[in-house]
Design a protein around this motif. Structure first.
Motif, PDB file in Angstrom:
ATOM      1  N   GLY A  39     119.368  91.260  17.080  1.00 23.94           N
ATOM      2  CA  GLY A  39     119.139  90.897  18.468  1.00 23.94           C
ATOM      3  C   GLY A  39     117.681  90.918  18.888  1.00 23.94           C
ATOM      4  O   GLY A  39     117.325  90.323  19.918  1.00 23.94           O
ATOM      5  N   GLU A  40     116.827  91.579  18.118  1.00 26.82           N
ATOM      6  CA  GLU A  40     115.401  91.596  18.436  1.00 26.82           C
ATOM      7  C   GLU A  40     114.798  90.191  18.421  1.00 26.82           C
ATOM      8  O   GLU A  40     113.779  89.936  19.052  1.00 26.82           O
ATOM      9  CB  GLU A  40     114.638  92.465  17.439  1.00 26.82           C
ATOM     10  CG  GLU A  40     114.991  93.929  17.500  1.00 26.82           C
ATOM     11  CD  GLU A  40     114.183  94.739  16.503  1.00 26.82           C
ATOM     12  OE1 GLU A  40     113.239  94.179  15.892  1.00 26.82           O
ATOM     13  OE2 GLU A  40     114.484  95.925  16.324  1.00 26.82           O
ATOM     14  N   TRP A  41     115.428  89.288  17.691  1.00 23.95           N
ATOM     15  CA  TRP A  41     114.893  87.941  17.528  1.00 23.95           C
ATOM     16  C   TRP A  41     115.462  86.946  18.532  1.00 23.95           C
ATOM     17  O   TRP A  41     115.138  85.753  18.466  1.00 23.95           O
ATOM     18  CB  TRP A  41     115.184  87.435  16.117  1.00 23.95           C
ATOM     19  CG  TRP A  41     114.583  88.223  15.013  1.00 23.95           C
ATOM     20  CD1 TRP A  41     115.232  89.055  14.144  1.00 23.95           C
ATOM     21  CD2 TRP A  41     113.209  88.236  14.601  1.00 23.95           C
ATOM     22  NE1 TRP A  41     114.357  89.586  13.230  1.00 23.95           N
ATOM     23  CE2 TRP A  41     113.097  89.104  13.487  1.00 23.95           C
ATOM     24  CE3 TRP A  41     112.050  87.601  15.077  1.00 23.95           C
ATOM     25  CZ2 TRP A  41     111.897  89.343  12.833  1.00 23.95           C
ATOM     26  CZ3 TRP A  41     110.839  87.834  14.426  1.00 23.95           C
ATOM     27  CH2 TRP A  41     110.781  88.700  13.318  1.00 23.95           C
ATOM     28  N   ASP A  42     116.325  87.369  19.463  1.00 27.85           N
ATOM     29  CA  ASP A  42     117.047  86.431  20.318  1.00 27.85           C
ATOM     30  C   ASP A  42     116.127  85.462  21.063  1.00 27.85           C
ATOM     31  O   ASP A  42     116.383  84.255  21.108  1.00 27.85           O
ATOM     32  CB  ASP A  42     117.921  87.184  21.324  1.00 27.85           C
ATOM     33  CG  ASP A  42     119.216  87.705  20.711  1.00 27.85           C
ATOM     34  OD1 ASP A  42     119.457  87.444  19.510  1.00 27.85           O
ATOM     35  OD2 ASP A  42     119.978  88.382  21.427  1.00 27.85           O
ATOM     36  N   VAL A  43     115.074  85.979  21.683  1.00 22.30           N
ATOM     37  CA  VAL A  43     114.190  85.123  22.471  1.00 22.30           C
ATOM     38  C   VAL A  43     113.510  84.094  21.579  1.00 22.30           C
ATOM     39  O   VAL A  43     113.491  82.892  21.880  1.00 22.30           O
ATOM     40  CB  VAL A  43     113.142  85.971  23.228  1.00 22.30           C
ATOM     41  CG1 VAL A  43     112.145  85.063  23.944  1.00 22.30           C
ATOM     42  CG2 VAL A  43     113.824  86.903  24.228  1.00 22.30           C
ATOM     43  N   LEU A  44     112.960  84.547  20.466  1.00 21.22           N
ATOM     44  CA  LEU A  44     112.289  83.630  19.539  1.00 21.22           C
ATOM     45  C   LEU A  44     113.274  82.623  18.969  1.00 21.22           C
ATOM     46  O   LEU A  44     112.978  81.417  18.886  1.00 21.22           O
ATOM     47  CB  LEU A  44     111.631  84.419  18.416  1.00 21.22           C
ATOM     48  CG  LEU A  44     110.946  83.590  17.323  1.00 21.22           C
ATOM     49  CD1 LEU A  44     109.762  82.814  17.896  1.00 21.22           C
ATOM     50  CD2 LEU A  44     110.496  84.481  16.167  1.00 21.22           C
ATOM     51  N   ALA A  45     114.466  83.098  18.575  1.00 20.63           N
ATOM     52  CA  ALA A  45     115.454  82.214  17.952  1.00 20.63           C
ATOM     53  C   ALA A  45     115.894  81.115  18.905  1.00 20.63           C
ATOM     54  O   ALA A  45     116.046  79.951  18.508  1.00 20.63           O
ATOM     55  CB  ALA A  45     116.657  83.029  17.492  1.00 20.63           C
ATOM     56  N   PRO A 252     106.966  87.328  22.311  1.00 21.69           N
ATOM     57  CA  PRO A 252     107.726  86.323  21.562  1.00 21.69           C
ATOM     58  C   PRO A 252     107.258  84.901  21.824  1.00 21.69           C
ATOM     59  O   PRO A 252     107.360  84.035  20.952  1.00 21.69           O
ATOM     60  CB  PRO A 252     109.165  86.544  22.044  1.00 21.69           C
ATOM     61  CG  PRO A 252     109.036  87.196  23.380  1.00 21.69           C
ATOM     62  CD  PRO A 252     107.811  88.062  23.278  1.00 21.69           C
ATOM     63  N   GLY A 253     106.729  84.634  23.032  1.00 23.84           N
ATOM     64  CA  GLY A 253     106.247  83.298  23.340  1.00 23.84           C
ATOM     65  C   GLY A 253     105.051  82.916  22.491  1.00 23.84           C
ATOM     66  O   GLY A 253     104.969  81.793  21.962  1.00 23.84           O
ATOM     67  N   ILE A 254     104.099  83.844  22.359  1.00 24.63           N
ATOM     68  CA  ILE A 254     102.916  83.564  21.544  1.00 24.63           C
ATOM     69  C   ILE A 254     103.302  83.450  20.077  1.00 24.63           C
ATOM     70  O   ILE A 254     102.797  82.579  19.352  1.00 24.63           O
ATOM     71  CB  ILE A 254     101.853  84.662  21.750  1.00 24.63           C
ATOM     72  CG1 ILE A 254     101.387  84.677  23.210  1.00 24.63           C
ATOM     73  CG2 ILE A 254     100.667  84.453  20.821  1.00 24.63           C
ATOM     74  CD1 ILE A 254     100.387  85.767  23.525  1.00 24.63           C
ATOM     75  N   LEU A 255     104.212  84.300  19.633  1.00 25.48           N
ATOM     76  CA  LEU A 255     104.675  84.206  18.255  1.00 25.48           C
ATOM     77  C   LEU A 255     105.361  82.869  18.012  1.00 25.48           C
ATOM     78  O   LEU A 255     105.178  82.246  16.958  1.00 25.48           O
ATOM     79  CB  LEU A 255     105.624  85.364  17.931  1.00 25.48           C
ATOM     80  CG  LEU A 255     106.206  85.382  16.510  1.00 25.48           C
ATOM     81  CD1 LEU A 255     105.095  85.416  15.461  1.00 25.48           C
ATOM     82  CD2 LEU A 255     107.147  86.572  16.330  1.00 25.48           C
ATOM     83  N   HIS A 256     106.138  82.404  18.989  1.00 29.07           N
ATOM     84  CA  HIS A 256     106.801  81.100  18.858  1.00 29.07           C
ATOM     85  C   HIS A 256     105.774  79.988  18.705  1.00 29.07           C
ATOM     86  O   HIS A 256     105.926  79.088  17.871  1.00 29.07           O
ATOM     87  CB  HIS A 256     107.685  80.837  20.072  1.00 29.07           C
ATOM     88  CG  HIS A 256     108.227  79.451  20.118  1.00 29.07           C
ATOM     89  ND1 HIS A 256     107.732  78.487  20.972  1.00 29.07           N
ATOM     90  CD2 HIS A 256     109.203  78.846  19.396  1.00 29.07           C
ATOM     91  CE1 HIS A 256     108.387  77.351  20.786  1.00 29.07           C
ATOM     92  NE2 HIS A 256     109.279  77.548  19.834  1.00 29.07           N
TER      93      HIS A 256
END
Length: 267
Positions: A39-45, A252-256
């Protein structure tokens, strides 16, 4: 976009996965760190799912996967990734791993380079010697409240430096399993007995692009990051300002944005 649940079983161990996107899209496998969960990846995914098929894995002993597997070796973690790729028909996925998940991604790619299209390491080093790791992390785990509330995510536990990494206070594994999963194996490259940086140096550099994303307050020693880049000079490396070890949760936005640019370059 809502995620769908997938279950992979390997050697009688149940692995729960969250999936986004559609078959036929370029697959991406997301691997969380120690004491983490899919679930840690939900936003990025969700952000990636408009263009990619994304699968986030609850690794053995974590999240909704088998809570008490007998085998928590580095080899078992890597073999689980291959099982997910095979059973979900993920054709040459990009492996993205944070912290210990990055270490698993490196070892998996080193052992099966033909099955992996590219490798993205988020706050993950080359896995050099850390002899006090089990003791340090065992002590940190002993500081957790007992018993843990069944629905509590550990957010009130302060994060702690361990000398090599920093772990978020998330419930989900027993002390024994967490400590055991840090011990390197001795049987073959997937066991983690050899430093991944040297394993990766022997891989076909033309066929496996690499992206390394580090935090501004990274827990990866500078000399270790330098060694990784020396071994793999074609690696794309970047640092995200204002972040710590859990940068995938913090920004997560910058990582995306960083990941999207890298993925577009693979076309």
């Amino acid at each position: 976009m809502a995620w769908s649940e997938h279950v992979v079983v390997r050697d009688r161990v149940r692995l729960a996965c969250r999936g986004w996107g559609e078959p036929g899209q370029q697959p991406i496998v997301l691997l969380h760190g120690l004491a983490g969960h899919a679930g840690e990846w939900d936003v990025l995914a969700r952000r990636l799912s408009c263009r990619y098929r994304v699968v986030a894995v609850d690794q053995r002993g974590h999240g909704a996967s088998e809570r008490h597997p007998r085998d928590v070796s580095r080899a078992a973690y890597g073999a689980d990734v291959i099982a997910v790729v095979d059973q979900l028909a993920l054709q040459r996925p990009v492996l993205v791993g944070q912290s210990l998940g990055g270490h698993t991604a490196m070892l998996t790619a080193a052992a099966h380079p033909g099955l992996v299209r590219a490798l993205v390491l988020v706050e993950a080093g080359s896995g050099g010697p850390y002899p006090n790791g089990p003791v340090d992390i065992g002590g940190w785990l002993d500081s957790w409240p007992t018993p843990l509330p069944s629905r509590w995510n550990g957010s009130r536990i302060p994060r702690r430096r361990t000398g090599r990494c920093r772990l978020g206070g998330r419930a989900g594994r027993t002390r024994r399993q967490m400590v055991a999963s840090l011990r390197p194996g001795r049987d073959g490259p997937l066991a983690g007995g050899e430093r991944p940086a040297f394993l990766l140096a022997r891989m076909d550099t033309g066929r496996m692009p690499h992206l390394v994303v580090l935090a501004q307050s990274s827990f990866i020693p500078a000399q270790e990051a330098d060694e990784m880049l020396r071994q793999r000079p074609a690696t794309i490396a970047m640092s995200i300002p204002g972040t710590g070890h859990d940068l995938h949760l913090e920004q997560p936005g910058i990582l995306h944005t960083a990941l999207s640019g890298f993925l577009e370059g693979l076309a």
